[in-house]
Design a protein around this motif. Sequence first.
Motif, PDB file in Angstrom:
ATOM      1  N   PHE A 102     102.765 112.294  85.608  1.00  0.00           N
ATOM      2  CA  PHE A 102     102.843 112.271  84.147  1.00  0.00           C
ATOM      3  C   PHE A 102     104.124 111.586  83.691  1.00  0.00           C
ATOM      4  N   LEU A 103     103.968 110.547  82.862  1.00  0.00           N
ATOM      5  CA  LEU A 103     105.094 109.876  82.218  1.00  0.00           C
ATOM      6  C   LEU A 103     104.917 110.043  80.718  1.00  0.00           C
ATOM      7  N   GLY A 104     105.668 110.939  80.113  1.00  0.00           N
ATOM      8  CA  GLY A 104     105.413 111.305  78.726  1.00  0.00           C
ATOM      9  C   GLY A 104     106.444 110.796  77.743  1.00  0.00           C
ATOM     10  N   LYS A 105     105.958 110.156  76.698  1.00  0.00           N
ATOM     11  CA  LYS A 105     106.794 109.868  75.530  1.00  0.00           C
ATOM     12  C   LYS A 105     106.329 110.835  74.443  1.00  0.00           C
ATOM     13  N   ILE A 106     107.027 111.955  74.379  1.00  0.00           N
ATOM     14  CA  ILE A 106     106.638 113.033  73.480  1.00  0.00           C
ATOM     15  C   ILE A 106     107.285 112.806  72.119  1.00  0.00           C
ATOM     16  N   SER A 107     106.513 112.971  71.070  1.00  0.00           N
ATOM     17  CA  SER A 107     107.063 112.812  69.729  1.00  0.00           C
ATOM     18  C   SER A 107     108.314 113.667  69.567  1.00  0.00           C
ATOM     19  N   HIS A 108     109.338 113.106  68.931  1.00  0.00           N
ATOM     20  CA  HIS A 108     110.572 113.865  68.709  1.00  0.00           C
ATOM     21  C   HIS A 108     110.326 115.082  67.824  1.00  0.00           C
ATOM     22  N   LYS A 109     109.187 115.095  67.126  1.00  0.00           N
ATOM     23  CA  LYS A 109     108.840 116.233  66.278  1.00  0.00           C
ATOM     24  C   LYS A 109     108.311 117.413  67.094  1.00  0.00           C
ATOM     25  N   ASP A 110     107.998 117.180  68.373  1.00  0.00           N
ATOM     26  CA  ASP A 110     107.308 118.201  69.162  1.00  0.00           C
ATOM     27  C   ASP A 110     107.809 118.260  70.602  1.00  0.00           C
ATOM     28  N   ASN A 111     109.078 117.918  70.825  1.00  0.00           N
ATOM     29  CA  ASN A 111     109.516 117.834  72.223  1.00  0.00           C
ATOM     30  C   ASN A 111     110.229 119.090  72.731  1.00  0.00           C
ATOM     31  N   TYR A 112     110.558 120.019  71.845  1.00  0.00           N
ATOM     32  CA  TYR A 112     111.335 121.174  72.300  1.00  0.00           C
ATOM     33  C   TYR A 112     110.498 122.120  73.158  1.00  0.00           C
ATOM     34  N   LEU A 113     109.429 122.662  72.622  1.00  0.00           N
ATOM     35  CA  LEU A 113     108.596 123.580  73.402  1.00  0.00           C
ATOM     36  C   LEU A 113     107.917 122.877  74.567  1.00  0.00           C
ATOM     37  N   PHE A 114     107.626 121.583  74.380  1.00  0.00           N
ATOM     38  CA  PHE A 114     107.011 120.821  75.465  1.00  0.00           C
ATOM     39  C   PHE A 114     107.940 120.807  76.681  1.00  0.00           C
ATOM     40  N   SER A 115     109.224 120.589  76.436  1.00  0.00           N
ATOM     41  CA  SER A 115     110.183 120.568  77.554  1.00  0.00           C
ATOM     42  C   SER A 115     110.303 121.947  78.192  1.00  0.00           C
ATOM     43  N   LYS A 116     110.191 122.994  77.384  1.00  0.00           N
ATOM     44  CA  LYS A 116     110.265 124.353  77.914  1.00  0.00           C
ATOM     45  C   LYS A 116     109.062 124.663  78.812  1.00  0.00           C
ATOM     46  N   ILE A 117     107.892 124.193  78.418  1.00  0.00           N
ATOM     47  CA  ILE A 117     106.702 124.384  79.250  1.00  0.00           C
ATOM     48  C   ILE A 117     106.852 123.641  80.567  1.00  0.00           C
ATOM     49  N   SER A 118     107.356 122.418  80.504  1.00  0.00           N
ATOM     50  CA  SER A 118     107.572 121.637  81.724  1.00  0.00           C
ATOM     51  C   SER A 118     108.555 122.339  82.654  1.00  0.00           C
ATOM     52  N   GLU A 119     109.633 122.869  82.096  1.00  0.00           N
ATOM     53  CA  GLU A 119     110.624 123.592  82.898  1.00  0.00           C
ATOM     54  C   GLU A 119     110.004 124.823  83.558  1.00  0.00           C
ATOM     55  N   LEU A 120     109.156 125.533  82.811  1.00  0.00           N
ATOM     56  CA  LEU A 120     108.514 126.722  83.362  1.00  0.00           C
ATOM     57  C   LEU A 120     107.561 126.348  84.481  1.00  0.00           C
ATOM     58  N   LEU A 121     106.804 125.266  84.313  1.00  0.00           N
ATOM     59  CA  LEU A 121     105.869 124.829  85.355  1.00  0.00           C
ATOM     60  C   LEU A 121     106.631 124.427  86.622  1.00  0.00           C
ATOM     61  N   ILE A 122     107.747 123.756  86.459  1.00  0.00           N
ATOM     62  CA  ILE A 122     108.561 123.356  87.613  1.00  0.00           C
ATOM     63  C   ILE A 122     109.174 124.589  88.291  1.00  0.00           C
ATOM     64  N   LYS A 123     109.522 125.587  87.495  1.00  0.00           N
ATOM     65  CA  LYS A 123     110.031 126.835  88.064  1.00  0.00           C
ATOM     66  C   LYS A 123     108.945 127.526  88.892  1.00  0.00           C
ATOM     67  N   ILE A 124     107.709 127.482  88.409  1.00  0.00           N
ATOM     68  CA  ILE A 124     106.581 128.081  89.132  1.00  0.00           C
ATOM     69  C   ILE A 124     106.336 127.339  90.437  1.00  0.00           C
ATOM     70  N   ASP A 125     106.383 125.999  90.395  1.00  0.00           N
ATOM     71  CA  ASP A 125     106.218 125.184  91.598  1.00  0.00           C
ATOM     72  C   ASP A 125     107.135 123.975  91.492  1.00  0.00           C
ATOM     73  N   PRO A 126     108.268 123.977  92.220  1.00  0.00           N
ATOM     74  CA  PRO A 126     109.245 122.878  92.143  1.00  0.00           C
ATOM     75  C   PRO A 126     108.668 121.506  92.494  1.00  0.00           C
ATOM     76  N   GLY A 127     107.488 121.468  93.132  1.00  0.00           N
ATOM     77  CA  GLY A 127     106.872 120.187  93.459  1.00  0.00           C
ATOM     78  C   GLY A 127     106.553 119.349  92.230  1.00  0.00           C
ATOM     79  N   PHE A 128     106.426 120.000  91.077  1.00  0.00           N
ATOM     80  CA  PHE A 128     106.136 119.258  89.855  1.00  0.00           C
ATOM     81  C   PHE A 128     107.325 118.427  89.375  1.00  0.00           C
ATOM     82  N   SER A 129     108.498 118.709  89.879  1.00  0.00           N
ATOM     83  CA  SER A 129     109.674 117.949  89.430  1.00  0.00           C
ATOM     84  C   SER A 129     109.541 116.469  89.771  1.00  0.00           C
ATOM     85  N   GLU A 130     108.764 116.154  90.808  1.00  0.00           N
ATOM     86  CA  GLU A 130     108.565 114.758  91.192  1.00  0.00           C
ATOM     87  C   GLU A 130     107.349 114.136  90.503  1.00  0.00           C
ATOM     88  N   LYS A 131     106.626 114.962  89.751  1.00  0.00           N
ATOM     89  CA  LYS A 131     105.390 114.483  89.126  1.00  0.00           C
ATOM     90  C   LYS A 131     105.478 114.389  87.605  1.00  0.00           C
TER      91      LYS A 131
END
Length: 337
Positions: A102-131
């Motif tokens: 995933f290569l995301g250009k997230i709208s600046h109007k909606d990037n805060y919670l999106f980044s938090k979800i990504s961080e949580l997913l990476i915490k669940i499985d660190p393998g997502f950090s490369e994806k």
Amino acid sequence: MTQEKTLKAFAKLGREMMSLATEENLRENEMLNPWFTREFSVFALESLSKMLHKKKLYEWAARYPHKKSGSRPKTIAVITAGNIPLVGFHDFMCVLVSGNNFLGKISHKDNYLFSKISELLIKIDPGFSEKITFTDEKPGTFDAIIATGSDNSANYFEYYFKKYPHIIRKNRNSVAVLTGDETEEDLKYLAKDVFLYFGKGCRNVSKIYLPEKYDFKQFEKPFSEYKHLMDHNKYINNFDYYKSIYLLNREEYYDAGNILLKKSSDLSSPISVLYYENYGDICNLADTFISIKDRLQCVISNSGKIPGAIGFGKAQQPEIDDYADGVDTMKFLSERI
């Protein structure tokens, strides 16, 4: 990463999604985008949590082929809109569940919670950090793109990304068809379809079709459940503006207390306004909707005479396989990439 690991991680993400609904996160999200109130951010998180139910997730993913072990993941660029909280999450999920990066250009109007979800997913499985990668610039190197925007930006996307496999989404609206036989409970659910996210989503009802001589007073009590939106500075500014315009132009409208009902042949109504149109034979509406299908996201009705219609209150709670614009994102990622 195997599909099993990916699905397991997303199922756990669903179970832990509401841990992001902290006072700090909700406050920060609203500060960055005043349209994203605590109420609506919590609703978005709850909806995603329900979508990621393990059984639904596994059954959905099983319909599509997964990348063979050892095959190179493709990079899928995703450009999101910023009209409602976490509007690009489904694309995010589809890209990763299909085995791609995933290569995301997230709208600046909606990037805060999106980044938090990504961080949580990476915490669940660190393998997502490369994806998972985010960018503030135009996406650079990628294999395919999914882009959502206005009609104008979609035209730009079509031209700029024409050499890549792509899904380009334009403006769409949702409508409701009433028969006059709806209960007060039905109209309360309709209020959800109209008022959630201040009506800014493509799945929000922006227009209703009514039988002749419909009594607008029926809306006042069920719609009053969202009376508190009038305390929101941006919403009431829109309400006052359009009311003054209609008064100055001597145009007819109905003030339901927290929304203005205005007769119009258009589909897309401004914030704080709900367009309506009268019909004679409800069966003729089906043909009308076929003729404008490229402009509709969904149709809401309990009449049973509108093919493909969904029930009141369900517009902003799509199922996992309710694809935007009717384009199967997973099929695109599985077969065309």
